[in-house]
Design a protein around this motif. Structure first.
Motif, mmCIF file in Angstrom:
data_model
loop_
_atom_site.group_PDB
_atom_site.id
_atom_site.type_symbol
_atom_site.label_atom_id
_atom_site.label_comp_id
_atom_site.label_asym_id
_atom_site.label_seq_id
_atom_site.Cartn_x
_atom_site.Cartn_y
_atom_site.Cartn_z
ATOM 1 N N LEU A 234 1.555 0.662 9.656
ATOM 2 C CA LEU A 234 0.526 -0.107 8.969
ATOM 3 C C LEU A 234 1.076 -1.252 8.114
ATOM 4 O O LEU A 234 0.405 -2.274 7.934
ATOM 5 C CB LEU A 234 -0.309 0.833 8.088
ATOM 6 N N HIS A 235 2.276 -1.070 7.550
ATOM 7 C CA HIS A 235 2.909 -2.080 6.680
ATOM 8 C C HIS A 235 1.957 -2.521 5.563
ATOM 9 O O HIS A 235 1.784 -3.716 5.290
ATOM 10 C CB HIS A 235 3.349 -3.304 7.499
ATOM 11 N N ASN A 236 1.331 -1.560 4.915
ATOM 12 C CA ASN A 236 0.348 -1.887 3.879
ATOM 13 C C ASN A 236 0.712 -1.347 2.507
ATOM 14 O O ASN A 236 -0.100 -1.364 1.592
ATOM 15 C CB ASN A 236 -1.032 -1.359 4.283
ATOM 16 N N ASP A 237 1.954 -0.834 2.351
ATOM 17 C CA ASP A 237 2.370 -0.281 1.062
ATOM 18 C C ASP A 237 3.780 -0.767 0.733
ATOM 19 O O ASP A 237 4.774 -0.166 1.149
ATOM 20 C CB ASP A 237 2.324 1.246 1.105
ATOM 21 N N PRO A 238 3.906 -1.868 0.007
ATOM 22 C CA PRO A 238 5.239 -2.412 -0.313
ATOM 23 C C PRO A 238 6.117 -1.443 -1.090
ATOM 24 O O PRO A 238 7.343 -1.449 -0.939
ATOM 25 C CB PRO A 238 4.911 -3.662 -1.151
ATOM 26 N N GLU A 239 5.517 -0.606 -1.933
ATOM 27 C CA GLU A 239 6.306 0.329 -2.732
ATOM 28 C C GLU A 239 6.991 1.361 -1.837
ATOM 29 O O GLU A 239 8.156 1.700 -2.045
ATOM 30 C CB GLU A 239 5.411 1.025 -3.763
ATOM 31 N N VAL A 240 6.262 1.866 -0.859
ATOM 32 C CA VAL A 240 6.850 2.832 0.070
ATOM 33 C C VAL A 240 7.943 2.188 0.905
ATOM 34 O O VAL A 240 8.971 2.792 1.197
ATOM 35 C CB VAL A 240 5.742 3.427 0.982
ATOM 36 N N GLU A 241 7.744 0.928 1.263
ATOM 37 C CA GLU A 241 8.705 0.235 2.116
ATOM 38 C C GLU A 241 10.046 0.063 1.433
ATOM 39 O O GLU A 241 11.090 -0.002 2.085
ATOM 40 C CB GLU A 241 8.127 -1.121 2.519
ATOM 41 N N LYS A 242 10.042 -0.002 0.101
ATOM 42 C CA LYS A 242 11.290 -0.186 -0.641
ATOM 43 C C LYS A 242 12.108 1.098 -0.712
ATOM 44 O O LYS A 242 13.319 1.063 -0.932
ATOM 45 C CB LYS A 242 10.980 -0.668 -2.058
ATOM 46 N N LYS A 243 11.465 2.246 -0.555
ATOM 47 C CA LYS A 243 12.140 3.525 -0.739
ATOM 48 C C LYS A 243 12.806 3.994 0.546
ATOM 49 O O LYS A 243 12.420 3.608 1.646
ATOM 50 C CB LYS A 243 11.133 4.581 -1.207
ATOM 51 N N VAL B 33 15.000 15.187 7.136
ATOM 52 C CA VAL B 33 13.578 15.276 6.821
ATOM 53 C C VAL B 33 13.067 13.872 6.503
ATOM 54 O O VAL B 33 13.592 13.201 5.617
ATOM 55 C CB VAL B 33 13.333 16.220 5.623
ATOM 56 N N TYR B 34 12.044 13.437 7.250
ATOM 57 C CA TYR B 34 11.419 12.130 7.024
ATOM 58 C C TYR B 34 10.113 12.317 6.256
ATOM 59 O O TYR B 34 9.400 13.298 6.477
ATOM 60 C CB TYR B 34 11.125 11.433 8.359
ATOM 61 N N TYR B 35 9.777 11.349 5.420
ATOM 62 C CA TYR B 35 8.506 11.378 4.698
ATOM 63 C C TYR B 35 7.424 10.757 5.573
ATOM 64 O O TYR B 35 7.588 9.641 6.092
ATOM 65 C CB TYR B 35 8.631 10.634 3.372
ATOM 66 N N LEU B 36 6.315 11.463 5.736
ATOM 67 C CA LEU B 36 5.240 10.972 6.589
ATOM 68 C C LEU B 36 4.644 9.671 6.057
ATOM 69 O O LEU B 36 4.231 8.802 6.835
ATOM 70 C CB LEU B 36 4.146 12.038 6.721
#
Length: 518
Positions: A281-290, A270-273
């Motif tokens: 978009l590469h506009n959310d550094p917090e999401v990118e870390k997870k 299961v992937y998170y949308l």
């Protein structure tokens, strides 16, 4: 009158440029040329019209074939009648634990599905959308009268449409329902109401195995990765995940997840949308870390799954090599699918799986195997056969399980090989009708216009899910392998595969009047 449309769905056509007359749309698609043909049951061939003749011998041959098929179904049903009645009783139920404890209780088949449904419903966080879009049916007594473009293609179309009409006429005669045919059709049907097929210019280098709509855009799973086809723009494709095989997928936007069978070991991942969105978009550094994904129960060797929504509950029923697993979505703070039931060491290996809720109370797993179709009573854990096509001596290819609307989850259309039968969850034949495709389909899917579609090498057939009667046909100009991908509202997406391995995405618009919503 049944309308037959001749069109080209060949991937080779995509080699042509705008100089060849193809007009590239703003969304990166081109129209697929279609040549509407008249299908009549008594007029012969002429210069400016192409129609097909049904002989008495043809009708008698189709009638005998239909009676033999129906007889086999009836005999099989009679042999089963006494066998399942005792195995489907409803016993006393014990209380079931809360959802977070279902992992420990997943091996207890005797626990009550009724109580489980009630408790899961109380804990569910997300509701089920009740909206169902309607489609314009493909059948209309007013049809175009135009000439085919090539004699050989017209001859092939004539032979195949003749075969479809012979089968359809036999079923109509069997039911003593002979339709009145308009032998003088005129070109009065507005063009905007004609079903249309378009294709995206983009060709994928590896075979397309699955797809799912994410908003208006299309997630495409191939042998080599996951991509996003931007349908809101000019058909640009974004690579999301590479070097991973995606066999099946479903987008659950309300849960922020993409459910997949993927990887070399066919894991249920299961992937998170939100994570996938950030890959573009590469506009959310917090999401990118997870970490952007989790596996469901560490399951491997998954064959097929189905997401089933009942009221506020989302079930995930999974077919594995020799077992069936049921998971249920646990809301926050868990926010994941958790184990609910497990049925192991099944006699027949599941290839196709579904889940139904009888009368809002009893859960039943339905699955197809190489010998037929079976049910598992979730309450008792007992498996039993509901339909075994005894007239087929070789292995059976199950295509689709369609739980019919307005039957309290108790009646189904089971599609296999080039046939389909109507049964209930206790194995009784509910309609003295056998759905008969004009050819062996490679893909079958239920469309929420209350129709069922079959993709074959010669044509795409659209039939009524209630009666099995033929509603319309799209003829291919060339023999073609096609795969259903997904559908929503008036759009049906499918893919073509060329021998070289490249694939293209096609979509059929069943009602062009609703295109403004896209």
């Amino acid at each position: 009158v049944i309308k037959v449309t001749d069109y080209s769905s060949s991937s080779e056509d995509s080699e042509s440029s705008d100089e060849d007359g193809e007009v590239l749309g703003h969304d990166g698609t081109v129209a697929v040329s279609d040549i509407p043909l008249i299908v009549d049951v008594k007029v012969s061939q002429g210069k400016n019209a192409f129609v097909f003749m049904l002989s008495v011998a043809d009708l008698q041959s189709a009638h005998l074939r239909f009676k033999r098929s129906s007889a086999c179904v009836t005999q099989a049903e009679e042999r089963r009648r006494g066998g399942h009645s005792e195995s489907n009783g409803f016993g006393n139920h014990s209380n079931h634990g809360n959802l977070p404890d279902l992992v420990q209780q997943s091996n207890s088949p005797s626990s009550t599905p009724t109580t489980a449904l009630q408790e899961l419903s109380d804990m569910a966080e997300f509701g089920l959308s009740g909206s169902k879009a309607s489609f314009t049916p493909f059948v209309d007594p007013r049809v175009y009268q135009t000439s085919p473009s090539e004699n050989d293609e017209s001859s092939a179309a004539a032979m195949f449409a003749n075969e479809l009409l012979r089968q359809e006429q036999a079923r109509l005669n069997e039911a003593r329902k002979i339709s009145v045919v308009n032998v003088n059709p005129t070109n009065i049907r507005p063009h905007s109401d004609t079903p249309e097929i378009r294709k995206y210019k983009k060709r994928f280098n590896s075979e397309i195995l699955c797809a799912a709509l994410w908003g208006v855009n299309l997630l495409v799973g191939t042998e080599n990765g996951l991509m996003l086809l931007d349908r809101s723009g000019q058909g640009k494709v974004y690579n999301l995940i590479t070097r991973r095989r995606f066999l099946q997928m479903d987008v659950l936007e309300g849960l922020n997840v993409l459910v997949t069978i993927s990887g070399k070991k066919n894991k249920l991942r299961v992937y998170y949308l939100s994570w996938l969105r950030n890959r573009i978009l590469h506009n959310d550094p917090e999401v990118e870390k997870k970490q952007g994904w989790i596996t469901v129960g560490e399951l491997e060797g998954c064959v097929h799954y189905k997401v089933v929504k009942y009221e506020r509950i989302k079930f995930l029923v999974i077919a594995l090599k020799n077992s069936v697993e049921i998971y249920a979505w646990a809301p926050k703070p868990y926010h994941k699918f958790m184990a609910f039931k497990s049925f192991t060491e099944l006699q027949h290996r599941p290839q196709l799986v579904d889940l139904t809720v009888e009368e809002g109370q009893r859960l039943k797993v339905i699955y197809g195997s190489c010998v037929g179709f079976h049910v598992i009573d979730v309450d008792s854990g007992n498996p039993y056969d509901i339909y075994i096509p005894s007239h087929i001596q070789s292995q059976v290819m199950p295509h689709a399980i369609v739980v019919l609307p307005k039957t309290d989850g108790m009646e189904m259309l089971l599609c296999y090989e080039d046939e389909g039968v109507y049964v209930n969850t206790y194995g009784r034949i509910t309609k003295d009708v056998v759905l008969q495709w004009g050819e062996m389909p490679t893909s079958v899917a239920y469309i929420h216009s209350n129709q069922i579609m079959g993709w074959g090498e010669k044509a795409i057939e659209i039939r009524s899910v209630e009666t099995g009667h033929l509603d319309g046909v799209f003829m291919h100009k060339r023999a073609q392998r096609l795969k259903f991908l997904c559908e929503r509202n008036d759009k049906v997406f499918f893919a073509s595969v060329r021998s070289g391995g490249s694939s293209q995405v096609f979509f059929m618009t069943l009602n062009r009047n609703s295109m403004m919503n896209w």
